[in-house]
Motif scaffolding. Structure first.
Motif, PDB file in Angstrom:
ATOM      1  N   UNK A  62       0.877  -1.176   0.000  1.00 35.15           N
ATOM      2  CA  UNK A  62       0.000   0.000   0.000  1.00 35.15           C
ATOM      3  C   UNK A  62       0.911   1.221   0.000  1.00 35.15           C
ATOM      4  N   UNK A  63       0.857   1.971  -1.082  1.00 28.81           N
ATOM      5  CA  UNK A  63       1.772   3.093  -1.294  1.00 28.81           C
ATOM      6  C   UNK A  63       1.060   4.390  -0.925  1.00 28.81           C
ATOM      7  N   UNK A  64       1.554   5.079   0.116  1.00 27.72           N
ATOM      8  CA  UNK A  64       0.844   6.241   0.653  1.00 27.72           C
ATOM      9  C   UNK A  64       1.695   7.504   0.659  1.00 27.72           C
ATOM     10  N   UNK A  65       2.733   7.546  -0.170  1.00 27.82           N
ATOM     11  CA  UNK A  65       3.593   8.725  -0.194  1.00 27.82           C
ATOM     12  C   UNK A  65       2.879   9.905  -0.848  1.00 27.82           C
ATOM     13  N   UNK A  66       3.442  11.080  -0.674  1.00 30.24           N
ATOM     14  CA  UNK A  66       2.996  12.235  -1.437  1.00 30.24           C
ATOM     15  C   UNK A  66       3.430  12.069  -2.899  1.00 30.24           C
ATOM     16  N   UNK A  67       2.684  12.674  -3.800  1.00 29.93           N
ATOM     17  CA  UNK A  67       2.962  12.490  -5.221  1.00 29.93           C
ATOM     18  C   UNK A  67       4.355  12.981  -5.603  1.00 29.93           C
ATOM     19  N   UNK A  68       4.853  14.025  -4.938  1.00 30.83           N
ATOM     20  CA  UNK A  68       6.172  14.540  -5.297  1.00 30.83           C
ATOM     21  C   UNK A  68       7.297  13.613  -4.831  1.00 30.83           C
ATOM     22  N   UNK A  69       6.994  12.614  -4.004  1.00 30.17           N
ATOM     23  CA  UNK A  69       7.988  11.634  -3.575  1.00 30.17           C
ATOM     24  C   UNK A  69       7.887  10.324  -4.359  1.00 30.17           C
ATOM     25  N   UNK A 255       4.480  25.633   5.496  1.00 33.01           N
ATOM     26  CA  UNK A 255       5.731  25.891   4.801  1.00 33.01           C
ATOM     27  C   UNK A 255       6.318  24.663   4.145  1.00 33.01           C
ATOM     28  N   UNK A 256       5.469  23.652   3.867  1.00 39.30           N
ATOM     29  CA  UNK A 256       5.958  22.401   3.310  1.00 39.30           C
ATOM     30  C   UNK A 256       5.850  22.325   1.806  1.00 39.30           C
ATOM     31  N   UNK A 257       6.248  21.176   1.272  1.00 40.44           N
ATOM     32  CA  UNK A 257       6.090  20.915  -0.157  1.00 40.44           C
ATOM     33  C   UNK A 257       4.629  20.644  -0.455  1.00 40.44           C
ATOM     34  N   UNK A 258       4.221  20.939  -1.671  1.00 46.21           N
ATOM     35  CA  UNK A 258       2.826  20.744  -2.064  1.00 46.21           C
ATOM     36  C   UNK A 258       2.760  20.010  -3.402  1.00 46.21           C
ATOM     37  N   UNK A 259       1.599  19.426  -3.670  1.00 45.70           N
ATOM     38  CA  UNK A 259       1.402  18.633  -4.887  1.00 45.70           C
ATOM     39  C   UNK A 259       0.802  19.492  -6.009  1.00 45.70           C
ATOM     40  N   UNK A 260       1.397  20.634  -6.237  1.00 51.27           N
ATOM     41  CA  UNK A 260       0.864  21.563  -7.226  1.00 51.27           C
ATOM     42  C   UNK A 260       0.812  20.951  -8.618  1.00 51.27           C
TER      43      UNK A 260
END
Length: 302
Positions: A62-69, A255-260
């Motif tokens: 089950x892959x639950x990372x953020x898309x940018x990772x 102030x974090x990374x986002x999945x823009x």
């Protein structure tokens, strides 16, 4: 998200293994996995693996990372994938499906989506923020298969979550993207939650316009959303008492990374590809990318 669903599976008596970085592994070894939720708190010692200890022989990842990772996650899980493995990604958006299929083969990859609001507190506690607890998955090509039925049977006993195998997972993923793309565009662009936007002059009409624009994109892609879906989400984006925000806004305000690129950029490209009006998507994407420029320059407010 991974901690919440994995914790509930552990609570059901299963033995999920959490693939984590060394720092998180040390924290889990010391403090255990901690969940706070209106559906019941849970705390337990759990099994962890760090990437260098990963090997083959897994039925389900089950892959639950953020898309940018995603690119890093693919290389991390590669040693664990063999002919028996099903990969269930519950990332936001749609584009990750093709990326995973190229990396591991189409037959290894399921479609999936999660409807949940949860966050990781500074002390490592997983805070479940409302009663959303749904994990839905299925075969990309549609229909049911023995493996998704087996997965559903294994996950169904977990308290505090609802795991469902769906014969139309791609249609459901597009519905989620219509919803998520609307909440992300509106709350990020306005830097406010849904209720605050709704109470502002013209706020409800603005959010409904974004919702309808995203529904038009899904329709052009071959996955029209239902009338019942539109009625439900007109209500969601018309609630002046709502405190609902997209996770993208929470990440941005921290102030974090986002999945823009993976949400707002994906929808903008789709609108342009189909010749649909795109000014709202252009504004939301520009806003998010300007934030990324400011973050990279270390010019965010303290």
């Amino acid at each position: 998200m991974g901690g919440y669903f994995g914790g509930r599976l552990h609570q059901a008596g299963l033995d999920p293994c959490f693939l984590v970085r060394p720092g998180r592994a040390a924290a889990l070894a010391h403090d255990g996995l901690k969940i706070t939720s209106s559906l019941g708190d849970y705390r337990a010692k759990v099994t962890t693996l760090t990437p260098e200890a990963l090997n083959r022989g897994w039925d389900l990842l089950i892959l639950t990372c953020k898309a940018y990772d995603l690119a890093d996650a693919i290389e991390t899980i590669r040693p664990a994938v063999d002919a028996r493995t099903a990969i269930l990604p519950v990332l936001n958006g749609i584009s990750h499906i093709e990326t995973l299929q190229r990396a591991f083969g189409a037959e290894r990859v399921l479609g999936g989506l999660a409807k949940i609001q949860a966050s990781l507190a500074p002390d490592g506690t997983i805070r479940h923020l409302n009663d959303w607890r749904w994990l839905t998955f299925g075969e990309i090509a549609g229909g049911m298969s023995p493996r998704v039925e087996r997965i559903a049977a294994a996950l169904s006993a977990a308290p505090g979550m609802v795991a469902t195998a769906a014969p139309d997972i791609m249609a459901q993923m597009w519905e989620k993207l219509v919803h998520l793309g609307t909440s992300a565009s509106c709350t990020v662009l306005m830097r406010a939650n849904v209720g605050e936007i709704a109470r502002a002059p013209g706020g409800i009409a603005f959010m409904h316009g974004v919702l309808e624009a995203n529904a038009a994109i899904a329709d052009a892609e071959g996955f029209p959303v239902s009338a019942a879906f539109m009625q439900q989400y007109r209500g969601v984006f018309g609630d002046s008492a709502s405190a609902y925000t997209a996770s993208m806004l929470r990440d941005l305000e921290a102030g974090g990374r986002i999945e823009a690129d993976h949400i707002l950029g994906f929808l903008l490209e789709a609108a342009r590809r189909h010749g649909l009006p795109s000014s709202l998507h252009e504004a939301a994407f520009l806003h998010a990318k300007a934030y990324e420029q400011r973050r990279d320059a270390k010019r965010l407010p303290k």
